[in-house]
Design a protein around this motif. Structure first.
Motif, PDB file in Angstrom:
ATOM      1  N   PRO A 254      21.397 -18.805  -8.782  1.00  0.00           N
ATOM      2  CA  PRO A 254      21.840 -19.908  -7.923  1.00  0.00           C
ATOM      3  C   PRO A 254      23.120 -19.518  -7.189  1.00  0.00           C
ATOM      4  N   ALA A 255      23.170 -19.773  -5.880  1.00  0.00           N
ATOM      5  CA  ALA A 255      24.331 -19.405  -5.067  1.00  0.00           C
ATOM      6  C   ALA A 255      24.606 -20.517  -4.062  1.00  0.00           C
ATOM      7  N   ARG A 256      25.616 -21.317  -4.350  1.00  0.00           N
ATOM      8  CA  ARG A 256      25.967 -22.463  -3.500  1.00  0.00           C
ATOM      9  C   ARG A 256      27.130 -22.085  -2.589  1.00  0.00           C
ATOM     10  N   TYR A 257      27.050 -22.479  -1.319  1.00  0.00           N
ATOM     11  CA  TYR A 257      28.109 -22.112  -0.370  1.00  0.00           C
ATOM     12  C   TYR A 257      29.386 -22.905  -0.616  1.00  0.00           C
ATOM     13  N   ALA A 258      29.238 -24.215  -0.812  1.00  0.00           N
ATOM     14  CA  ALA A 258      30.414 -25.069  -0.960  1.00  0.00           C
ATOM     15  C   ALA A 258      31.086 -24.818  -2.296  1.00  0.00           C
TER      16      ALA A 258
ATOM     17  N   ALA B 287      18.673 -18.254  -5.221  1.00  0.00           N
ATOM     18  CA  ALA B 287      18.359 -19.635  -4.836  1.00  0.00           C
ATOM     19  C   ALA B 287      19.615 -20.241  -4.217  1.00  0.00           C
ATOM     20  N   THR B 288      19.604 -20.425  -2.902  1.00  0.00           N
ATOM     21  CA  THR B 288      20.804 -20.874  -2.210  1.00  0.00           C
ATOM     22  C   THR B 288      20.561 -22.170  -1.445  1.00  0.00           C
ATOM     23  N   ASP B 289      21.674 -22.806  -1.055  1.00  0.00           N
ATOM     24  CA  ASP B 289      21.594 -24.062  -0.294  1.00  0.00           C
ATOM     25  C   ASP B 289      22.046 -23.858   1.150  1.00  0.00           C
ATOM     26  N   ASP B 290      22.261 -22.593   1.551  1.00  0.00           N
ATOM     27  CA  ASP B 290      22.891 -22.350   2.850  1.00  0.00           C
ATOM     28  C   ASP B 290      22.198 -21.202   3.590  1.00  0.00           C
ATOM     29  N   GLU B 291      21.935 -21.444   4.875  1.00  0.00           N
ATOM     30  CA  GLU B 291      21.257 -20.447   5.705  1.00  0.00           C
ATOM     31  C   GLU B 291      22.042 -19.147   5.804  1.00  0.00           C
ATOM     32  N   ARG B 292      23.392 -19.242   5.783  1.00  0.00           N
ATOM     33  CA  ARG B 292      24.205 -18.034   5.905  1.00  0.00           C
ATOM     34  C   ARG B 292      23.997 -17.105   4.715  1.00  0.00           C
ATOM     35  N   ILE B 293      23.911 -17.687   3.539  1.00  0.00           N
ATOM     36  CA  ILE B 293      23.667 -16.872   2.348  1.00  0.00           C
ATOM     37  C   ILE B 293      22.244 -16.320   2.375  1.00  0.00           C
ATOM     38  N   LEU B 294      21.298 -17.156   2.783  1.00  0.00           N
ATOM     39  CA  LEU B 294      19.899 -16.722   2.874  1.00  0.00           C
ATOM     40  C   LEU B 294      19.776 -15.502   3.784  1.00  0.00           C
ATOM     41  N   ARG B 295      20.371 -15.583   4.996  1.00  0.00           N
ATOM     42  CA  ARG B 295      20.292 -14.469   5.947  1.00  0.00           C
ATOM     43  C   ARG B 295      20.995 -13.231   5.394  1.00  0.00           C
ATOM     44  N   HIS B 296      22.115 -13.447   4.744  1.00  0.00           N
ATOM     45  CA  HIS B 296      22.880 -12.325   4.200  1.00  0.00           C
ATOM     46  C   HIS B 296      22.080 -11.576   3.127  1.00  0.00           C
ATOM     47  N   VAL B 297      21.451 -12.326   2.230  1.00  0.00           N
ATOM     48  CA  VAL B 297      20.662 -11.694   1.168  1.00  0.00           C
ATOM     49  C   VAL B 297      19.489 -10.930   1.768  1.00  0.00           C
ATOM     50  N   HIS B 298      18.808 -11.543   2.729  1.00  0.00           N
ATOM     51  CA  HIS B 298      17.709 -10.842   3.393  1.00  0.00           C
ATOM     52  C   HIS B 298      18.227  -9.596   4.104  1.00  0.00           C
ATOM     53  N   GLY B 299      19.455  -9.677   4.623  1.00  0.00           N
ATOM     54  CA  GLY B 299      20.039  -8.557   5.356  1.00  0.00           C
ATOM     55  C   GLY B 299      20.264  -7.320   4.513  1.00  0.00           C
TER      56      GLY B 299
ATOM     57  N   ASP C  21      21.651 -30.912  -2.322  1.00  0.00           N
ATOM     58  CA  ASP C  21      22.159 -32.018  -3.137  1.00  0.00           C
ATOM     59  C   ASP C  21      21.811 -31.929  -4.614  1.00  0.00           C
ATOM     60  N   HIS C  22      21.473 -30.745  -5.112  1.00  0.00           N
ATOM     61  CA  HIS C  22      21.148 -30.615  -6.528  1.00  0.00           C
ATOM     62  C   HIS C  22      22.395 -30.835  -7.380  1.00  0.00           C
ATOM     63  N   PRO C  23      22.284 -31.626  -8.455  1.00  0.00           N
ATOM     64  CA  PRO C  23      23.463 -31.881  -9.300  1.00  0.00           C
ATOM     65  C   PRO C  23      23.868 -30.695 -10.154  1.00  0.00           C
ATOM     66  N   SER C  24      22.976 -29.731 -10.347  1.00  0.00           N
ATOM     67  CA  SER C  24      23.311 -28.574 -11.187  1.00  0.00           C
ATOM     68  C   SER C  24      22.513 -27.365 -10.754  1.00  0.00           C
ATOM     69  N   GLY C  25      22.964 -26.190 -11.211  1.00  0.00           N
ATOM     70  CA  GLY C  25      22.236 -24.961 -10.935  1.00  0.00           C
ATOM     71  C   GLY C  25      20.862 -24.956 -11.557  1.00  0.00           C
ATOM     72  N   THR C  26      20.710 -25.660 -12.677  1.00  0.00           N
ATOM     73  CA  THR C  26      19.410 -25.738 -13.353  1.00  0.00           C
ATOM     74  C   THR C  26      18.368 -26.393 -12.445  1.00  0.00           C
ATOM     75  N   ASP C  27      18.777 -27.472 -11.785  1.00  0.00           N
ATOM     76  CA  ASP C  27      17.862 -28.153 -10.864  1.00  0.00           C
ATOM     77  C   ASP C  27      17.524 -27.261  -9.669  1.00  0.00           C
ATOM     78  N   ARG C  28      18.515 -26.522  -9.188  1.00  0.00           N
ATOM     79  CA  ARG C  28      18.275 -25.615  -8.059  1.00  0.00           C
ATOM     80  C   ARG C  28      17.256 -24.539  -8.443  1.00  0.00           C
TER      81      ARG C  28
END
Length: 252
Positions: free
Chosen positions: A7-11, A47-59, A70-77
């Motif tokens: 799990p990788a959240r931007y905020a 598993a990310t919530d942000d397009e910037r991280i998604l593009r970076h990982v694909h890169g 809006d997931h309350p925890s990494g487990t839900d993500r």
């Protein structure tokens, strides 16, 4: 098949854009992915919530899926990410790898993955523990402690040292008991992970702010594997400086 999900959240309140922080020419999330890819995992997905991280990982050639913000925890993500991957039936274990631990060692991941090699004897949930080696560790509320039964299953997690030794002064506790601290690496059977996401916040979890207490209160068993290797999570700009020093780089 053992699947590693990160799990990788931007905020982040203390370090916005944390997964993309540069650590000696590689982002934090790339370092985590590269370490995880050296473990005994069939597949590693962010598993990310942000397009910037998604593009970076694909890169950098990694695999990632975009999940709700809006997931309350990494487990839900993780559960949403698993469903996006098509809930492959051949997966019998999901390893939850923290996205802010760029120095995680493949041996730490393997210590959990090995518990699931035989699906017939695999635990429902597993996590990692490490011996406490200093008084600072023992009394830090930021480093949760755990007590186990004789089968190496968790009895309780707490931010307070466990057990309390009535007959000795706190400064002497480490001399009289082998304390264990909890490292935030988890593994689950997929069907169990699905059940965990349906559980409401429990009283003990609310008191200690430790999600794993919700699972214990609901009656789940948590098997523990032990490691001598430490964890190094990054939450603040000061942690980034420490990470750079660890890499032999002098912070600017």
């Amino acid at each position: 098949m053992i699947l590693g999900l990160i799990p990788a959240r931007y905020a982040s309140t203390r370090l916005p854009g944390k997964p993309l922080v540069d650590l000696g020419g590689q982002s934090m999330i790339e370092r985590v992915v590269r370490q995880a890819q050296q473990a005994n995992l069939s597949r590693v997905v962010v598993a990310t919530d942000d397009e910037r991280i998604l593009r970076h990982v694909h890169g950098f050639g990694g695999e990632a899926v975009l999940t709700r913000p809006d997931h309350p925890s990494g487990t839900d993500r993780l559960w949403e990410a698993f469903q996006q991957l098509g809930t492959p039936a051949e997966v019998h274990c999901i390893v939850n790898i923290q996205g802010d631990e760029p120095f995680i060692h493949p041996a730490q991941i393997n210590a959990l993955a090995d518990l699931f090699q035989d699906p017939a004897t695999a635990p429902a949930i597993a996590t990692l523990v490490k011996p406490v080696v200093s008084e600072e560790e023992l009394f830090s509320p930021h480093l949760p402690k755990v007590v186990l039964n004789q089968r190496q299953q968790a009895l309780y997690f707490s931010r307070h040292p466990l057990p309390y030794q009535r007959q000795h002064a706190p400064a002497d506790w480490l001399q009289h008991h082998r304390y264990l601290r909890h490292l935030g690496l988890y593994a689950y059977q997929p069907a169990v992970l699905a059940q965990l996401t349906q559980l409401p916040v429990s009283p003990l979890e609310a008191a200690e702010s430790l999600e794993q207490l919700r699972w214990l209160e609901a009656g789940f068993t948590i098997q523990c594997a032990e490691t001598e290797l430490d964890a190094f999570g990054i939450d603040t700009p000061e942690d980034v400086e420490k990470a750079l020093l660890r890499l032999g780089i002098k912070p600017m």
